[in-house]
Design an enzyme around this catalytic site. Structure first.
Site, PDB file in Angstrom:
ATOM      1  N   HIS A  51      34.459  24.835   3.136  1.00  0.00           N
ATOM      2  CA  HIS A  51      33.948  26.193   3.056  1.00  0.00           C
ATOM      3  C   HIS A  51      32.425  26.205   3.178  1.00  0.00           C
ATOM      4  O   HIS A  51      31.756  25.190   2.966  1.00  0.00           O
ATOM      5  CB  HIS A  51      34.376  26.839   1.738  1.00  0.00           C
ATOM      6  CG  HIS A  51      35.850  27.079   1.651  1.00  0.00           C
ATOM      7  ND1 HIS A  51      36.444  27.680   0.566  1.00  0.00           N
ATOM      8  CD2 HIS A  51      36.866  26.810   2.514  1.00  0.00           C
ATOM      9  CE1 HIS A  51      37.750  27.763   0.757  1.00  0.00           C
ATOM     10  NE2 HIS A  51      38.028  27.234   1.937  1.00  0.00           N
ATOM     11  N   GLU A  96      30.020  27.536   1.351  1.00  0.00           N
ATOM     12  CA  GLU A  96      29.238  27.232   0.153  1.00  0.00           C
ATOM     13  C   GLU A  96      29.127  25.722  -0.081  1.00  0.00           C
ATOM     14  O   GLU A  96      28.064  25.204  -0.419  1.00  0.00           O
ATOM     15  CB  GLU A  96      29.873  27.888  -1.079  1.00  0.00           C
ATOM     16  CG  GLU A  96      29.959  29.413  -0.997  1.00  0.00           C
ATOM     17  CD  GLU A  96      31.293  29.907  -0.432  1.00  0.00           C
ATOM     18  OE1 GLU A  96      31.766  30.953  -0.898  1.00  0.00           O
ATOM     19  OE2 GLU A  96      31.856  29.237   0.467  1.00  0.00           O
ATOM     20  N   CYS A 127      35.416  31.616  -3.303  1.00  0.00           N
ATOM     21  CA  CYS A 127      36.782  31.434  -3.793  1.00  0.00           C
ATOM     22  C   CYS A 127      36.749  30.808  -5.185  1.00  0.00           C
ATOM     23  O   CYS A 127      35.859  30.030  -5.529  1.00  0.00           O
ATOM     24  CB  CYS A 127      37.598  30.573  -2.830  1.00  0.00           C
ATOM     25  SG  CYS A 127      37.129  28.840  -2.756  1.00  0.00           S
ATOM     26  N   CYS A 186      35.167  27.094  -4.742  1.00  0.00           N
ATOM     27  CA  CYS A 186      33.730  27.046  -4.468  1.00  0.00           C
ATOM     28  C   CYS A 186      32.915  27.351  -5.720  1.00  0.00           C
ATOM     29  O   CYS A 186      31.768  26.914  -5.841  1.00  0.00           O
ATOM     30  CB  CYS A 186      33.375  28.040  -3.361  1.00  0.00           C
ATOM     31  SG  CYS A 186      33.938  27.506  -1.728  1.00  0.00           S
TER      32      CYS A 186
END
Length: 366
Positions: A59, A61, A84, A93
């Site tokens: 992801h 992040e 998330c 995350c």
């Protein structure tokens, strides 16, 4: 800690704009996950950034924090979508945000995935991390409309596309009607979508490639999806002879063992579907199956009959109509005025897209 009393300044908007631009650059390449942009800022300077990786993982992040060359402690994070907070194929995350000692988190909109919806704010605030949502919210909502629709309806987001003459005719062969500028936009639409749907009739009459032929983007061509109830597709067509198990799928209701075996030998994936009471394969069933395959954004490029059938069932989410400046008056052309009529009945809004198409025009229905 809260950002409730903080004013959103020009710097905040600038950093979030950068994050949204990052997400837009990865549109269509992140599989079933949304494309997310993330920017890490310290002392009003960008110290790192990230965007959701190809096929959705890692992801944004995680990428931004892992590539951070400076200490991310006391920094601010600008992310386009709520981080998330659930365990899936990757850890939440929120875990890495907390571990990295980020001081503030700004995000544009909540994640429509119910596993994370509004949870991140609660989790991060419990760790004394300030959280502010709503930054450039309208821009983010427009960008994530496809993702939100898919999450809500468990169906792919369906975009239609048709190219015709100025008097609403199309040719029966593969000779292009529109100019090269329009065709480049068409290939861009293919790049943005995971799948491209057509019928065996279009394959047999036009022998299309249905791939993206923009230089550098060829490898991002969509999965080719064909509706062929009786498996009448020509074995000599380009698509049949240039396929593998991953990029060509035929939906059918045939018991023709010989044709089935021949197609399987060509590495075509075949999906058998029962006929409905009208002797056809139900369109909603096809699109639901496409969703189940993990193809969540579909471009439809086909002829008059299938296009009108999808229109009448109101399955299109949006539609692009390319019109050439030329008229077609030969006997080999097909009148598609019925499509134009149905588009104006079904869609509430349309606009003339201001693109560099020379004398061609592009109408966007939504």
């Amino acid at each position: 800690m809260s950002l409730k009393k903080d004013r959103i300044n020009s710097f905040d908007n600038k950093f979030m704009r950068f994050a949204i631009n990052l997400a837009m650059n990865q549109k269509g390449l992140t599989g079933t996950n949304p494309s997310v942009g993330c920017v890490i800022v310290k002392d009003k300077k960008i110290i790192s950034y990230g965007v959701t990786s190809l096929n959705g993982r890692p992801h944004a992040e995680t990428i931004a924090l892992n590539r951070c060359k400076k200490n991310s402690s006391e920094s601010a994070m600008y992310v386009t979508l709520e981080p998330c907070s659930h365990y899936g194929k990757t850890p939440p995350c929120t875990n890495i945000i907390i571990k990295s000692k980020v001081k503030k988190v700004y995000y544009s909109i909540e994640d429509s995935d119910l596993r994370s919806f509004n949870n991140s704010k609660r989790i991060l605030k419990s760790k004394k991390i300030a959280v502010k949502s709503g930054l450039l919210q309208s821009d983010a909502k427009r960008f994530y409309k496809n993702y939100d629709y898919v999450r809500k309806h468990k169906m792919p987001y369906i975009t239609g596309k048709l190219a015709c003459s100025s008097n609403f005719h199309i040719l029966k062969n593969k000779k292009p009607i529109t100019n090269e500028h329009s065709r480049k936009v068409s290939h861009l639409l293919r790049y943005y979508n995971q799948g491209i749907l057509t019928s065996y009739k279009t394959i047999n009459s036009d022998n299309p490639k249905l791939n993206c032929r923009i230089k550098g983007l060829e490898k991002f061509s969509p999965t080719r999806l064909i509706i062929d109830k009786k498996l009448k597709v020509k074995m000599k067509s380009y698509i049949i002879n240039n396929s593998n198990n991953h990029n060509t799928i035929i939906f059918h209701s045939s018991r023709n063992t010989k044709k089935i075996n021949n197609l399987k030998y060509k590495k075509i994936k075949l999906i058998y579907l029962k006929l409905n009471n009208y002797g056809n394969i139900d369109l909603k069933t096809i699109f639901k199956k496409i969703y189940d395959l993990g193809i969540h954004n579909v471009l439809v490029e086909c002829g008059r009959i299938l296009t009108n059938d999808i229109l009448k069932e109101k399955l299109f989410n949006e539609f692009y109509l390319f019109r050439s400046s030329k008229e077609l008056i030969n006997k080999g052309s097909i009148n598609v005025k019925s499509i134009n009529k149905n588009l104006n009945i079904i869609f509430k809004s349309k606009k003339n897209v201001n693109t560099y198409l020379d004398k061609d025009t592009l109408l966007h229905y939504y």
